[in-house]
Each structure stands twice: as C-alpha cells, then as structure tokens.
Scaffold this active site. Structure first.
Site, mmCIF file in Angstrom:
data_model
loop_
_atom_site.group_PDB
_atom_site.id
_atom_site.type_symbol
_atom_site.label_atom_id
_atom_site.label_comp_id
_atom_site.label_asym_id
_atom_site.label_seq_id
_atom_site.Cartn_x
_atom_site.Cartn_y
_atom_site.Cartn_z
ATOM 1 N N TRP A 344 0.828 -1.196 0.000
ATOM 2 C CA TRP A 344 0.000 0.000 0.000
ATOM 3 C C TRP A 344 0.877 1.267 0.000
ATOM 4 C CZ3 TRP A 344 -1.025 -4.176 3.289
ATOM 5 C CH2 TRP A 344 -2.099 -4.983 2.869
ATOM 6 N N GLU A 460 3.619 -15.300 16.973
ATOM 7 C CA GLU A 460 3.624 -16.453 16.080
ATOM 8 C C GLU A 460 3.935 -15.975 14.673
ATOM 9 O OE1 GLU A 460 -0.209 -15.936 14.428
ATOM 10 O OE2 GLU A 460 1.104 -14.359 15.200
ATOM 11 N N GLU A 463 2.933 -12.665 13.338
ATOM 12 C CA GLU A 463 3.624 -11.515 13.927
ATOM 13 C C GLU A 463 2.726 -10.627 14.792
ATOM 14 O OE1 GLU A 463 7.268 -10.632 11.195
ATOM 15 O OE2 GLU A 463 5.484 -9.902 10.183
#
Length: 833
Positions: A344, A460, A463
């Site tokens: 983006w 995990e 993130e």
C-alpha cells in the site's frame, strides 16, 4: 501550484515554491521486478502500470526513486503520461528478469516500445525506447522523461540540478550533505553524508539521444507533469531545486531519431554516477541485453527440471527461480528480503514506507533458501546460513526483521524464526552441502534460546500474538530434534538427550495447549486446533487451557470488536505439524480441523481454492477497497494454497488443483502476490476478483512454497518432511522411547504435573535442588546436571500413588546462596505406570 510567468523566472534559475507535495510511494502490486544476476550490478528495479517504480541501490533495501516514466504530447491537443496508456508486458526470456513493454495510446495514434534491464556489470538502469506513430503525427510529438527521486528512501530533502557532462545536459539528484540522508545510518556507503564521504548517493539521468530541454521542479508545484498538463507545453526550465520533494524532467531530442536508450545511474559521488551513466550508454543496448540474458540463463540452467511437475509448462517455475535469486543482496551475500515492494505504498509517506517488505525476515529468508534447495540449487542456501550465523544475537535469538547490514528494524521475537536456521543447517548437512562451514555453535545457541525462552512465543508466524501456536510448536519440535542430532554426532550424548527430551515435552503438550473441545464454528465439530492459545510470555503461571483464552486481534477497524474467545479463532498453521513429521496426515483431529478451516476461511476463486490467514483478520484491503492503513480486512493468501497442497499430497490426495491454482494466481510476468482480492470487482480501485490487492507483490515466501510443492510433487513426498522427526513422532510405533515430561523453569513455573510423568526443574545456572515429596519429612539434595547449552536440570519422578505434591528450593552454587522461598508442584491423576 506556482503560476507560470516566463518573464519572471529566467531559464536555469532555481525552482520556486518548495518543498512540494507530500511524497508518497507507489502501488505495491508490481508487474515485474528485475536485476542483473551479476553481483557487480548493484541495482534493482520494479515495474507496474507501464512504468518503472522503485529502483534500489546499492543494496536491495535502499529505494532511490519513486518512479520513472515518459510523458507524451503533441503540444496542442493532448497530453498523456504512460500510466494512462494501455500496457502490455512481456519477459525477455524464460529466466532473465528483463522486460519488453508496449504502451499504446488508447486512441491508437502512437505507442512506446520499451525494453527494461540493468547494466549487467554496473549500477545503471537501461530502458531501450522506440516511439512509433503515423509520420504526420510523429513529426509533432514531443516526448519527455519524468523521474521522481526518493534518494535514500526519502521523498523529502532531495536536491536536483542540471549538470553538463561530456557536452550534454544530465539531470542529477542527491540528498543534502547536512545529515538529512543518514536517517537510518549505515556503514556501507549508502546512507547520508557529504559528496566525498560515505553515506551519500547521487543519481544521474540521461539518454543516448540528448535532452533538448531540462527542468528541475517540486512535485505538485512546478514539476514536468504539472507543467505539461496545464497547456501541453514545457514552459519551465529550472536549473535546480533543493531540499524538497523534487522531480526531474527532460525533453528527448527526437530530431536525431525516435529510437534511443535511457539510462538511470547511481553512485556514491557525482563523478561516479555520471561515469556509470555515460559508460553504460556508450555500449550498444543489444550487447547489454545479450549479456543480461546469458547471466540468468546460465545460473538457472543449474536447477532441476521440475517443470515436468508443473501444470503450466514450467513458466511459473522458471520465473520463481530467478525471483528468489534476485531478492538476495549483492553487497551482503546471503541476505534475502521478503519482497521488493512497499505494501500500500501509494498511501504511505517517508516514515511509514521506509521499511516496506525490503527487509530480512529470518523465516522468509529460510523459506527462500529452502525453495532454492528444492530446485536443486545449494549456493544461496549456504550463504544464507552463514549470514544468519553472523546475524544471530549473543543470546541465540534473532531480531524479528532487520536491514541487510544486520541492523534491527523491528525487535520483536518469534520462536519459529529462531528454529528455522537450525532446520536450514540440518537440510544442508543431510545433502552434504555445508562444505567447510560448521554451524554447530549457531545451532546450539539457537536451541538454548528455544529451551530457555519457550514454550510460549512472543509472536507467532503472523507476527501479532503471543502464546502457544501449533505452527510455532511444529517448527520448534522439528528444529530441536535436528539440534539433538547435531549434538549426538559430536558425541555429546547428555546434551543431545536433553534437547530431544525438551522436544518431547513440547510434543506431548500440543493438543493440551492448542486444541479446543468446545468449538462452536462448525456444528458437530467441537474438537479442533485453534490459531493460538494467547498466554503472555511474562506470565510465569499461565492459564494454558485453550478453552478459556481470550485473544485480542490487531488491525481491527475502529469501533469493531477486537477480542474473541481463542477457541473461536482458527488458522491452518497446524498443517505444519504434518509438514515436518510431528503428526500423521489423515489424523482425525487434523481432518476435522481442516473442515473447520474450510468452512471459515476458504475462498473459491476463478483460479482455484485459496484461504485467508484466520477469521477476523484485519491485515488487508479495507471492505470499501481502500488501502490498509493500520486496519483493514484480511484477504486470501496464495501461499496458503501451497501449504494446503503439501498436506493433500501427504494425505495421498490429488495435488494438481493446488498447483493449477498457484499458477493461476501469478500476475503479469509470473509474480505471486501476498493477498488476492476476494470480493466483487472494484475497477475504479484496480481491484478484481481473484487478482492482487495493494499488499506485497511479489511475495518471495509464496514463490518458495510453489517451488517446494513442485519438488514434493515430483518426489511423491513432502520436501520439508524431516525423516528423523517423523520416525520419532508421527510414525512411532513404540520403537522409540519418549519421556513424558513436565518442565518447570523460571519463566514457566508449572503448578501441576501428571502422576507418572517426570518433573524436570531447569535453570540457567548450576544449582543444588533441595526437594521433598512428603512435606519435608524427608529431603533430597540433588546436584543439577549441566548441558552444553548453559542450562542445568534435575529430574524428579512422580510414580508413587502417595505422592501428592513436590516441594523444592534452590541453592545456587555460583554464589553459594539459597533461593529464600519454596516452590510447589501438585501431582494429579492416577499413575500411568
């Protein structure tokens, strides 16, 4: 906007009106990325919407421009930039990361044909260009080049000037020598600083056809686009612009012909950039192109012929090979970034777009290395392992992500990123590809970190959340098993057994930590894996019941619910248990969990099935099609189709639909996106059902997953499967003795142990354990057993039916002091012996 008045501003004067509009980056969905294979050519480019976007130099994490394009006008009736033209993109060969682009006027009046490569041996982007039109129109057409420098990854603080070199005008840009350019700092000559010092970058733009006119201006004020869009004429010819968001404009002299080569060179000094530019333009483009293609064809010819397993004739396979190789840095060999893109980016300015995905994530980098191993190429994987050994922190961990020079960006901790280097080391060892490098020290330090800091991970693989994650546990169990094998080969049986037993401890808790039996997502399926049991790593007495956890999901839209019962949030991360050999394919719990995942996360796209990461995910294009800016809605991820394909192969089912889907997800020149738009078309926002969103593209992890799926299909077995892990866990028929273990340690002070299990008390320093199993009527003093990991331990058996609790305290031998408090662990249940 600065008002035109040729009588006020003389030609060559400084541009007024700075500093210009707020700088932004470009859309992340690329049509192509490219570089020469040679390490001497330290320049990379990206391409989308018919134009060159970010160009990286001298390392792959340093973008230097926003975009580079042509502007066309007849001077009277129309003005176009290349983004408004119809664009057709082709590759120069199966492997070479060069382009042939045809940008055509929607009215059919003219077209611009370009071939884009980099100089095979120098830091110069080369764009061979031919302008075609009806002869009557061609005589009136004017062609301009427009470049938006973002030197050193910043749109603000740029300087532009016109320099005469070898008798021709050259457009140049740099960032000021007052320290503005050194925002991140570096030792590689690519940050900030003065003309003759380190940390300074210069850009030089020129062409084999000379510029007839040039100008430097401020974006949105008096840049070339603003100038021409007003009245189809170039009225401004400013000689310089300083300290702002600037743009360079040059009119190509078409009187000498409509075929020429444009060059964009980068260097550490003005002289360096100018010399590189003119030397590059001094060699015919055809010679550069021939060498460029030869380099790529030669290295990719070393790969395995896995195109036989592909469903598209091998097109995506060939592109994926080159894309993985291209994402390795050339100044810091072994360092591979996640993507040459800024997700983006068109909504991001200097600060929030600086990192993008052009950073090293240990997980993504090991995926890249393993993907190339699957294709039969070992050189990059070994460089990656050595690079990681140097990047490893003194405590054995790794930063969440970092720049290619090893400097940390985000400092979070993900235990799978500590495990993956061990797995890479073991893979290289098993195929005899370690050569003279010994990874033992790195492996032992990483194993020590996993044992000291786990079992809960601060983050995990997505993130975001801490706790017990099936995918993280799978990677940790596999890595610790490999570390134990390394230790056993060195003759350290004590350390090998200790590591393997800790792996056993993790394995025998998987279901207790990550499986709910109160599921509500799919009627009739109460027992299934969850995404994560969200315990805090700072809680020394965590509630480890997955039925009770509450998970807070990041990136949720403002005002919407952000907390959910953990038992009602799922992903397919548990498939990693099968991938590495911890659990069997076809296990009823695995299959039931897949039915839940399919009901909640599966998206049927025109190309085939795809899956979202987890329910309630907020990382993705917004529901209204707007960009992700701190919140959004998670979309379908192609790499998850690859992961599912691996499971289906392991389960003995047809993998072709998943290969076909992945090949169908490729965009333009064979790029796989991070996310796909999974709703109705929004043409005004360039969003189409089953096509890329504004997230990262290409995502190197997705390409690596595809390469591994091809290799797995070719071999008839999962490439990532570790036989020693499967023998111990998934396929164990009782021949391998595994200890039922409960671990007490400073960061997880377990309060209950099952009767008949072994209670292991461990600490990072030598100690005597003073303990009792009968309320201090009798006491035992046990000296801790040392390991090569800097961890010591004592084992206590809990077999007796009369044992209700274990009480203990420490006498620390290094300081000869008592802990000063007692600890208690309850013994529950009937004896299992």
């Amino acid at each position: 906007m600065y008002m035109k008045d040729a009588n006020v501003i003389p030609q060559g004067a400084p541009a007024p009106g700075g500093p210009g509009a707020e700088p932004k980056w470009t859309r992340s969905a690329k049509d192509a990325v490219g570089t020469a294979y040679s390490t001497a050519s330290r320049i990379w480019y990206t391409f989308s919407d018919g134009v060159v976007n970010e160009v990286y130099y001298p390392t792959i994490d340093r973008p230097q421009i926003r975009d580079l394009q042509y502007l066309v006008t007849d001077g009277e009736t129309f003005f176009h930039d290349e983004r408004s033209l119809r664009s057709e993109v082709q590759t120069l060969s199966h492997h070479a990361l060069g382009l042939r682009v045809i940008n055509s006027d929607p009215g059919g009046r003219y077209r611009i044909i370009k071939e884009v490569i980099t100089n095979p041996y120098q830091a110069c982007l080369l764009v061979y260009t031919r302008l075609e039109a009806d002869p009557h129109l061609l005589a009136r057409l004017k062609l301009f080049v427009l470049c938006a420098p973002h030197v050193e990854g910043r749109g603000w603080g740029n300087n532009a000037t016109v320099i005469t070199a070898d008798g021709r005008p050259i457009l140049c840009a740099d960032r000021g020598s007052d320290g503005r350019a050194g925002d991140r700092g570096s030792s590689d000559g690519a940050g900030g600083g003065g003309e003759s010092g380190q940390n300074h970058t210069w850009l030089a733009l020129g062409a084999s056809a000379p510029f007839s006119r040039t100008s430097c201006g401020y974006v949105g004020v008096n840049d070339g686009w603003t100038d021409l869009a007003d009245n189809y004429k170039m009225d401004w010819e400013f000689g310089c612009a300083s300290d702002g968001n600037i743009a360079l404009t040059g009119e190509i002299d078409l009187s000498q012909g409509t075929e020429f080569t444009l060059g964009l060179a980068l260097g550490t000094t003005t002289h360096n950039a100018l010399t590189t530019l003119l030397q590059s333009l001094g060699v015919p483009f055809t010679e550069h192109r021939e060498r460029f293609i030869q380099q790529w064809e030669a290295v990719c010819a070393k790969m395995l012929p896995l195109e036989k397993a592909a469903q598209d004739g091998g097109d995506l396979y060939h592109r994926s090979q080159a894309l993985l190789l291209a994402h390795e840095d050339k100044l810091y060999p072994g360092a591979s970034i996640a993507s040459m893109s800024i997700p983006w980016g068109d909504a991001k300015s200097d600060d929030d777009g600086l990192g993008g995905y052009h950073l090293v994530w240990t997980r993504d980098m090991v995926q890249t290395a393993t993907g190339l191993l699957a294709a039969g190429y070992t050189e990059t994987a070994l460089r990656a392992l050595i690079y990681l050994a140097i990047a490893q922190l003194p405590d054995g961990g790794f930063y969440q992500n970092f720049w290619v020079d090893g400097e940390a960006n985000w400092r979070g901790v993900q235990l799978d990123e500590v495990a993956f280097p061990i797995l890479l080391a073991w893979r290289l060892r098993t195929i005899g590809a370690l050569k003279e490098f010994d990874p033992y020290s790195m492996v032992m330090r990483a194993a020590s970190y996993l044992i000291r800091k786990g079992p809960a991970t601060p983050q995990e693989r997505w993130e975001e959340n801490s706790g017990y994650s099936p995918s993280t546990l799978a990677s940790n169990i596999a890595a610790l098993t490999c570390a134990a094998l390394f230790a056993r080969e060195r003759g350290d049986q004590t350390t090998a057994s200790y590591i393997q037993e800790y792996s056993d401890f993790l394995e025998c808790h998987i279901e207790a930590w990550t499986v709910t039996d109160e599921g509500t997502l799919v009627p009739g399926i109460k027992r299934h894996y969850i995404r994560i049991d969200p315990v805090s790593v700072d809680d020394i007495h965590p509630d480890e019941d997955p039925n009770r956890g509450i998970i807070r999901i990041a990136n949720r839209p403002p005002g919407e619910q952000a907390e959910f019962p953990a038992r009602e949030v799922v992903d397919a991360g548990f498939l990693e248990l099968v991938r590495y050999g911890v659990r069997k394919p076809g296990d009823p719990l695995i299959e039931g969990s897949l039915r839940v995942v399919d009901a909640v996360l599966k998206v049927d796209l025109p190309q085939g099935p795809c899956w979202r990461r987890y329910n309630h995910d907020g990382y993705g294009q917004r529901a209204d099609g707007g960009p992700y800016e701190g919140w959004g809605q998670g979309r379908a991820w192609p790499l998850l189709t690859g992961e599912r394909g691996h499971y289906e192969l392991a389960a003995g089912r047809d993998v072709k639909p998943f290969l076909q889907a992945l090949e169908g997800f490729q965009h333009a020149t064979g790029l796989l996106p991070e996310q796909l738009w999974d709703e109705a078309d929004r043409p005004d926002q360039q969003l189409y059902f089953g096509r890329p969103t504004g997230a990262a593209m290409p995502l190197v992890w997705a390409h690596a997953e595809y390469l591994k799926l091809l290799r797995s299909t070719s071999d008839g077995k999962v490439f990532d499967l570790i036989p020693e892990v499967a023998e111990r866990y998934a396929n164990n028929t009782g021949n391998v003795e595994r200890k039922l273990l409960e671990v007490w340690k400073p960061n997880r002070q377990v309060q209950v142990v099952k009767r008949g299990w072994t209670l292991r008390v461990q600490a990072p320093a030598p100690f005597n354990l003073h303990w009792t199993d009968n309320n201090w009527l009798d006491t035992v003093e046990t000296r801790s057993t040392p390991t090569a990991l800097g961890i010591e331990f004592v084992d206590i058996q809990t077999r007796g039916d009369g044992i209700e609790r274990i009480l203990f305290t420490f006498r620390w031998l290094g300081s000869d002091r008592w802990e000063g408090k007692d600890f208690e662990v309850q013994v529950t249940g009937a004896s299992t012996y």
